[in-house]
Write a protein that holds these residues in place. Sequence first.
Motif, PDB file in Angstrom:
ATOM      1  N   LEU A  52       0.829  -1.207   0.000  1.00  0.00           N
ATOM      2  CA  LEU A  52       0.000   0.000   0.000  1.00  0.00           C
ATOM      3  C   LEU A  52       0.858   1.248   0.000  1.00  0.00           C
ATOM      4  O   LEU A  52       0.368   2.355  -0.186  1.00  0.00           O
ATOM      5  N   PRO A  72      -0.855  -4.936  -4.166  1.00  0.00           N
ATOM      6  CA  PRO A  72      -1.207  -5.707  -2.971  1.00  0.00           C
ATOM      7  C   PRO A  72      -1.845  -7.061  -3.305  1.00  0.00           C
ATOM      8  O   PRO A  72      -1.520  -8.077  -2.715  1.00  0.00           O
ATOM      9  N   PHE A  81      -7.192  -3.911   9.249  1.00  0.00           N
ATOM     10  CA  PHE A  81      -6.934  -2.508   9.530  1.00  0.00           C
ATOM     11  C   PHE A  81      -7.395  -2.133  10.930  1.00  0.00           C
ATOM     12  O   PHE A  81      -8.301  -2.757  11.488  1.00  0.00           O
ATOM     13  N   TYR A  87     -16.681  -2.969   4.355  1.00  0.00           N
ATOM     14  CA  TYR A  87     -17.504  -2.266   3.373  1.00  0.00           C
ATOM     15  C   TYR A  87     -18.890  -2.074   3.974  1.00  0.00           C
ATOM     16  O   TYR A  87     -19.595  -3.052   4.226  1.00  0.00           O
ATOM     17  N   HIS A  89     -21.791  -1.173   3.025  1.00  0.00           N
ATOM     18  CA  HIS A  89     -23.041  -1.528   2.351  1.00  0.00           C
ATOM     19  C   HIS A  89     -23.142  -3.029   2.100  1.00  0.00           C
ATOM     20  O   HIS A  89     -24.109  -3.487   1.519  1.00  0.00           O
ATOM     21  N   GLY A  99     -13.067 -10.607  -1.671  1.00  0.00           N
ATOM     22  CA  GLY A  99     -11.781 -10.898  -2.313  1.00  0.00           C
ATOM     23  C   GLY A  99     -11.802 -12.211  -3.085  1.00  0.00           C
ATOM     24  O   GLY A  99     -11.224 -12.316  -4.172  1.00  0.00           O
ATOM     25  N   ARG A 150      -8.992 -15.753   2.975  1.00  0.00           N
ATOM     26  CA  ARG A 150      -8.157 -15.674   1.782  1.00  0.00           C
ATOM     27  C   ARG A 150      -7.009 -16.652   1.843  1.00  0.00           C
ATOM     28  O   ARG A 150      -6.362 -16.899   0.841  1.00  0.00           O
TER      29      ARG A 150
ATOM     30  N   GLU B 177      -8.830   3.698   4.207  1.00  0.00           N
ATOM     31  CA  GLU B 177      -8.724   2.263   4.475  1.00  0.00           C
ATOM     32  C   GLU B 177      -9.681   1.453   3.612  1.00  0.00           C
ATOM     33  O   GLU B 177      -9.392   0.306   3.289  1.00  0.00           O
ATOM     34  N   LEU B 178     -10.818   2.055   3.270  1.00  0.00           N
ATOM     35  CA  LEU B 178     -11.778   1.323   2.455  1.00  0.00           C
ATOM     36  C   LEU B 178     -11.167   1.023   1.087  1.00  0.00           C
ATOM     37  O   LEU B 178     -11.276  -0.083   0.569  1.00  0.00           O
ATOM     38  N   GLU B 180      -7.989   0.936   0.502  1.00  0.00           N
ATOM     39  CA  GLU B 180      -6.864   0.027   0.691  1.00  0.00           C
ATOM     40  C   GLU B 180      -7.345  -1.399   0.900  1.00  0.00           C
ATOM     41  O   GLU B 180      -6.762  -2.348   0.364  1.00  0.00           O
ATOM     42  N   ALA B 181      -8.419  -1.548   1.673  1.00  0.00           N
ATOM     43  CA  ALA B 181      -8.978  -2.884   1.870  1.00  0.00           C
ATOM     44  C   ALA B 181      -9.382  -3.466   0.522  1.00  0.00           C
ATOM     45  O   ALA B 181      -9.137  -4.642   0.234  1.00  0.00           O
ATOM     46  N   ALA B 182      -9.973  -2.626  -0.326  1.00  0.00           N
ATOM     47  CA  ALA B 182     -10.393  -3.107  -1.636  1.00  0.00           C
ATOM     48  C   ALA B 182      -9.186  -3.490  -2.486  1.00  0.00           C
ATOM     49  O   ALA B 182      -9.213  -4.474  -3.218  1.00  0.00           O
ATOM     50  N   ARG B 183      -8.112  -2.706  -2.355  1.00  0.00           N
ATOM     51  CA  ARG B 183      -6.911  -3.044  -3.126  1.00  0.00           C
ATOM     52  C   ARG B 183      -6.352  -4.379  -2.674  1.00  0.00           C
ATOM     53  O   ARG B 183      -5.944  -5.202  -3.489  1.00  0.00           O
ATOM     54  N   VAL B 184      -6.321  -4.592  -1.353  1.00  0.00           N
ATOM     55  CA  VAL B 184      -5.813  -5.870  -0.844  1.00  0.00           C
ATOM     56  C   VAL B 184      -6.727  -7.010  -1.301  1.00  0.00           C
ATOM     57  O   VAL B 184      -6.263  -8.097  -1.624  1.00  0.00           O
ATOM     58  N   ASP B 185      -8.033  -6.739  -1.348  1.00  0.00           N
ATOM     59  CA  ASP B 185      -8.966  -7.759  -1.813  1.00  0.00           C
ATOM     60  C   ASP B 185      -8.842  -8.005  -3.315  1.00  0.00           C
ATOM     61  O   ASP B 185      -9.469  -8.913  -3.843  1.00  0.00           O
ATOM     62  N   PHE B 192     -13.560  -1.224  -7.844  1.00  0.00           N
ATOM     63  CA  PHE B 192     -13.733  -0.406  -6.655  1.00  0.00           C
ATOM     64  C   PHE B 192     -14.877   0.571  -6.881  1.00  0.00           C
ATOM     65  O   PHE B 192     -15.742   0.755  -6.027  1.00  0.00           O
ATOM     66  N   ILE B 196     -18.028  -0.588  -4.688  1.00  0.00           N
ATOM     67  CA  ILE B 196     -17.955   0.105  -3.405  1.00  0.00           C
ATOM     68  C   ILE B 196     -18.365   1.568  -3.506  1.00  0.00           C
ATOM     69  O   ILE B 196     -19.282   2.021  -2.835  1.00  0.00           O
TER      70      ILE B 196
END
Lengths: 352, 286
Positions: A52, A72, A81, A87, A89, A99, A150, B177-178, B180-185, B192, B196
């Motif tokens: 990141l 990543p 985190f 997320y 929603h 993922g 994962r 972080e949202l 970043e979390a999506a990038r990690v996912d 994205f 999201i």
Amino acid sequence: MARILLNDLRKTYDGQEVIHGITMDIADGEFVVIVGPSGCGKSTLLRMVAGLEGISSGTIEIGGKVVNALEPRDRNIAMVFQNYALYPHMSVRENMIYGLKIAKMPRAEIEERLMRAAKMLELEPYLDRKPRALSGGQRQRVAMGRALVRDPAAFLLDEPLSNLDAKLRLQMRLQIKEMHLRTGQTTLYVTHDQVEAMTLADRLIVMNAGIADQIGTPLEVYERPATEFVAGFIGSPAMNILTVTVSEGAAILPGNRRLPLPGLPGAGEFRLGMRPEDLRVAESTEGAIPVELRSVERLGADAFGYGLIEGTDVPMTVRLPGNSAAKRGDRLGVLPEDGRLHLFSVATGKRV
Amino acid sequence: MAESPFASRGASRIWAHFWMVLGVILVVFPVYYVFIASTHSTQTILRPPLPLLPGPEGLANYGDALSGGIGQIGGVSLWRLLGNTTLIAVGIAVGKIVISMASAYAIVFFRFPLRMVCFWLIFITLMLPVEVRIQPTYKVMVDLGLIDTYPGLILPLIASATATLLFRQFFMTIPDELLEAARVDGAGPWRFFRDILWPLSLTNVAAIFVIQFIYGWTQYLWPLLVTNSNEMNTIVIALKKMISFADAETPWNLVMVTSVLAILPPILVVVLMQRWFVKGLVETEK
Ligand SMILES: Nc1ncnc2c1ncn2[C@@H]1O[C@H](COP(=O)(O)OP(=O)(O)OP(=O)(O)O)[C@@H](O)[C@H]1O
Ligand SMILES: [Mg+2]
């Protein structure tokens, strides 16, 4: 599962270096905790491993592959985190499998992994809820679950417990430990809480302003802190550290008192560290460090006496027996246990 | 329903209701009268006193107007005009949302050269409403041969600095972080956005759609300039064309019918979308 190699890792923000070359070999399945005060670069280091944050110089290898240039998602890692980053929603289920869906995993396997993780984290009753309908601890578990499903090469966690109350934190700490034992996954865990650090880690990286001051097992770090900073940071209450002048087998303490200490190396000024728990109360103040107590904190099993070295304003903390009668105003003579002294160079802060 | 913090008792409550009812009457009465007038003949409308109840001509008036019986606008049916206007209003609203979301997405989530310059350029266009740049825009439309076409009516109006700024403000509230979390996912920029950002933006989209739909529906100057044929008119322009200086030449009953039909779709959009974005507000809170 994978071995992680950090090789002289550096990070520069706007011309200013904040990570000054970190090298470490993390074995497959090892639980490594990165610990240090706020702003020392723990998150930055973790985020560099996650991909990141860009790498200014040095290399990161995960599972035998240099990943510097990888996104990543291509590093086969999972991250938890501090504020969970669920997320909002999506339901718990969708959060956890997002993922996997992107990775186009077959439905049956997604479902199987989801149920396995949900079972391990006791999330089954909440799978169809939205994150906002969960408590902090449950959200935390969802964040863990999202990483767990994962089945990554490495788990990266950035202060995952810092938003929980003390009781939950303990509970989750045990759960994380349990999870690590079961999955045996390489884990990098950032925290500024030394209890978490000591209890979870196979090995610790104690960071100080972008430098890894010491890398070692919790016991090594506690028993033989490599620098004055580590000595002061690890241990609670903190180690007593004072400036002394060593000459002729004795240390001259603040207040000009001689404390005969056999086996001291060299002569000159040093920083002398003594843990509160390594001090014992002598019969008299003769030939001991005289401490005038300012307050006594009783924890039940133990008590801690906080005071000043007599005639100075150098603070000293002493562990006392739980049933000690010591009170404010008392004068105690304290002596360090044999071999429980730590000497650091005044100039470099390094252990002597 | 929760007790209002201003929950009032007795006299003050009656007062509050009095003022509210008065306000509603003030606002609603003219609209009501438009509807009443649309059910009378022109003669009845022009001869005082004004009737307050629906008359017998309603069906005939609406039938006339919808089947193209209004000479002043070249006998084009109101269906056609409503169709035109709907197409334009939806086109403008959707276009504005697509363009402004795309630009806000780029500005907030991507680092590219001259990013801030682009942002300020967009910002500056706020100071250039259609009226100011109407001459060159018209020339461009003529050169492109877009006079009397739907693209000619829609395209010049679909850039929106306001909506871009609104989306930018909203996107900036999305925690890093949202992303970043999506990038990690493993979500790329497109996923994205789709999985999201878009769902989280729905309430904003609904609000902006309502505002821009009404903006598009009530456009006057630009459609007036860029259309020559009666077939391409919008309902607002047609309304204007029907009214001449002499009362006798104005089919007031049909004007009222047209007014009623011009008011209905925006109301419908507001009512439908309102339910939708209230639902959105309840369901997606961060
Ligand atoms: N994007 C950035 N730009 C410039 N400097 C940054 C940036 N991110 C972090 N820093 C600096 O890098 C240093 C390390 O930050 P980092 O977030 O890694 O600290 P940390 O150890 O995680 O602290 P905390 O315990 O408070 O989370 C800090 O001095 C911070 O000011
Ligand atoms: Mg941090």
